[in-house]
Enzyme design. Sequence first.
Site, PDB file in Angstrom:
ATOM      1  N   ASP A  55       0.861  -1.169   0.000  1.00 53.56           N
ATOM      2  CA  ASP A  55       0.000   0.000   0.000  1.00 53.56           C
ATOM      3  C   ASP A  55       0.911   1.236   0.000  1.00 53.56           C
ATOM      4  O   ASP A  55       2.085   1.146   0.376  1.00 53.56           O
ATOM      5  CB  ASP A  55      -0.888  -0.024   1.252  1.00 53.56           C
ATOM      6  CG  ASP A  55      -1.669   1.256   1.444  1.00 53.56           C
ATOM      7  OD1 ASP A  55      -2.347   1.684   0.493  1.00 53.56           O
ATOM      8  OD2 ASP A  55      -1.590   1.840   2.541  1.00 53.56           O
ATOM      9  N   ASP A  57      -0.226   5.054   0.850  1.00 51.34           N
ATOM     10  CA  ASP A  57      -0.480   6.099   1.839  1.00 51.34           C
ATOM     11  C   ASP A  57      -0.304   5.605   3.269  1.00 51.34           C
ATOM     12  O   ASP A  57      -0.987   4.686   3.718  1.00 51.34           O
ATOM     13  CB  ASP A  57      -1.890   6.644   1.658  1.00 51.34           C
ATOM     14  CG  ASP A  57      -2.072   7.322   0.309  1.00 51.34           C
ATOM     15  OD1 ASP A  57      -1.062   7.566  -0.368  1.00 51.34           O
ATOM     16  OD2 ASP A  57      -3.230   7.607  -0.054  1.00 51.34           O
ATOM     17  N   ASP A  83      -9.602  25.795  -1.989  1.00 51.03           N
ATOM     18  CA  ASP A  83     -10.018  24.434  -2.308  1.00 51.03           C
ATOM     19  C   ASP A  83      -9.105  23.438  -1.599  1.00 51.03           C
ATOM     20  O   ASP A  83      -9.544  22.430  -1.062  1.00 51.03           O
ATOM     21  CB  ASP A  83      -9.943  24.183  -3.821  1.00 51.03           C
ATOM     22  CG  ASP A  83     -10.939  25.019  -4.608  1.00 51.03           C
ATOM     23  OD1 ASP A  83     -12.015  25.305  -4.071  1.00 51.03           O
ATOM     24  OD2 ASP A  83     -10.623  25.380  -5.748  1.00 51.03           O
ATOM     25  N   THR A 162      -2.694   0.851  -4.649  1.00 50.07           N
ATOM     26  CA  THR A 162      -3.197   2.074  -4.042  1.00 50.07           C
ATOM     27  C   THR A 162      -4.431   2.617  -4.750  1.00 50.07           C
ATOM     28  O   THR A 162      -4.630   2.374  -5.945  1.00 50.07           O
ATOM     29  CB  THR A 162      -2.088   3.157  -4.061  1.00 50.07           C
ATOM     30  OG1 THR A 162      -2.604   4.391  -3.572  1.00 50.07           O
ATOM     31  CG2 THR A 162      -1.546   3.361  -5.468  1.00 50.07           C
ATOM     32  N   ALA A 163      -5.248   3.372  -4.014  1.00 53.39           N
ATOM     33  CA  ALA A 163      -6.400   4.048  -4.607  1.00 53.39           C
ATOM     34  C   ALA A 163      -5.976   5.263  -5.411  1.00 53.39           C
ATOM     35  O   ALA A 163      -6.767   5.824  -6.172  1.00 53.39           O
ATOM     36  CB  ALA A 163      -7.388   4.471  -3.521  1.00 53.39           C
ATOM     37  N   LYS A 207      -8.806  -3.842  -4.166  1.00 55.72           N
ATOM     38  CA  LYS A 207      -7.371  -4.131  -4.115  1.00 55.72           C
ATOM     39  C   LYS A 207      -7.121  -5.640  -4.143  1.00 55.72           C
ATOM     40  O   LYS A 207      -6.202  -6.113  -4.813  1.00 55.72           O
ATOM     41  CB  LYS A 207      -6.743  -3.526  -2.861  1.00 55.72           C
ATOM     42  CG  LYS A 207      -6.563  -2.019  -2.911  1.00 55.72           C
ATOM     43  CD  LYS A 207      -5.753  -1.556  -1.704  1.00 55.72           C
ATOM     44  CE  LYS A 207      -5.478  -0.069  -1.756  1.00 55.72           C
ATOM     45  NZ  LYS A 207      -4.642   0.383  -0.623  1.00 55.72           N
ATOM     46  N   ASP A 230      -1.205  -0.250   6.106  1.00 59.76           N
ATOM     47  CA  ASP A 230      -1.443   0.396   7.401  1.00 59.76           C
ATOM     48  C   ASP A 230      -2.911   0.370   7.786  1.00 59.76           C
ATOM     49  O   ASP A 230      -3.248   0.681   8.927  1.00 59.76           O
ATOM     50  CB  ASP A 230      -1.009   1.869   7.327  1.00 59.76           C
ATOM     51  CG  ASP A 230      -1.973   2.690   6.480  1.00 59.76           C
ATOM     52  OD1 ASP A 230      -2.688   3.547   7.025  1.00 59.76           O
ATOM     53  OD2 ASP A 230      -2.033   2.456   5.259  1.00 59.76           O
ATOM     54  N   ASN A 233      -8.897  -1.167   6.108  1.00 58.53           N
ATOM     55  CA  ASN A 233      -9.614  -1.285   4.834  1.00 58.53           C
ATOM     56  C   ASN A 233      -8.921  -2.240   3.878  1.00 58.53           C
ATOM     57  O   ASN A 233      -9.536  -2.718   2.916  1.00 58.53           O
ATOM     58  CB  ASN A 233      -9.737   0.088   4.165  1.00 58.53           C
ATOM     59  CG  ASN A 233     -10.689   0.999   4.901  1.00 58.53           C
ATOM     60  OD1 ASN A 233     -11.814   0.631   5.202  1.00 58.53           O
ATOM     61  ND2 ASN A 233     -10.234   2.201   5.218  1.00 58.53           N
TER      62      ASN A 233
END
Length: 300
Positions: A55, A57, A83, A162-163, A207, A230, A233
């Site tokens: 992963d 992040d 933003d 990763t997303a 994933k 980590d 999810n």
Amino acid sequence: MWRGKGKGPELERLATLAGEASAEAAVAMESVRQDGAEAPAPPAPPDLTAAAFFDVDNTMMMGASIFHFARGLAARKYFTTSDLAGFAWQQVKFRIGGRETQDSVRSSREQALSFVAGKTVEEMNQVGEEIYDELMADKIWSGTRALAQMHLDAGQRVWLVTATPVELAAIISRRLGLTGALGTVAEHVDGVYTGRLVGDLLHGRAKAHAVRALASREGLNLRRCTAYSDSSNDIPMLSVVGTAVAVNPDAGLREIARARGWEIRDFRTGRKAAKIGVPSVLGAGAVAGAVAAGMAYRRR
């Protein structure tokens, strides 16, 4: 859980589609250079059936990679600093809590799609290269990077999961000298993003589908593979391989890791988990984780 009544089968279908699309994109990117020229074939790794999946992040990189990317985009006037402030709050919660929620991920998808629509793949790749050098290179956890290198030294392939958009994930992987990356695939036609995803975000069960799909394409034996994350999810991904390692785990993953006997590594403090030797980390079988972000983007 944000999964609504009756939505389960459809969400599972989208997760499967996202995983398969990510695996297809990862294999394609492995053999093609950034400028589109064919890359020379790398020497075959000595261990052909084992690999490691990391992963990104808070596992490979401090904080959220997409936040660092968003900072770079804001500096280039892709959107305003106000933003970015909304997304910064999401980053603070992520860094403190170490965990994203299903609702935040769904919101990220909706906000991100409006941003990437109409942008070119070439533009995003070029900007991504620049932003990696400026804001991401010094955010890599040295301990996790060493674990990845250990697998490479053992002759195994190493993939990021990763997303984060697959294009950005591929840049991070290449800069770290890894094999490739599985990431969220945003649809594009003639090199221009349409504003739609292929399937869904590469998150949670998606994933696990991506890892299975890649293993099928690459001839990997998942029992001989290792995964690192980590987040709770990512338990589906961690559960499909022979060896799971919790890195900088959130509370949920730490609890599961202890219950299942998974190894734990924490690089956020001076703490060290029980000393783990190379055979243990590589796993008994191995030796023998679109701009998908929580940015509060408002179309100007």
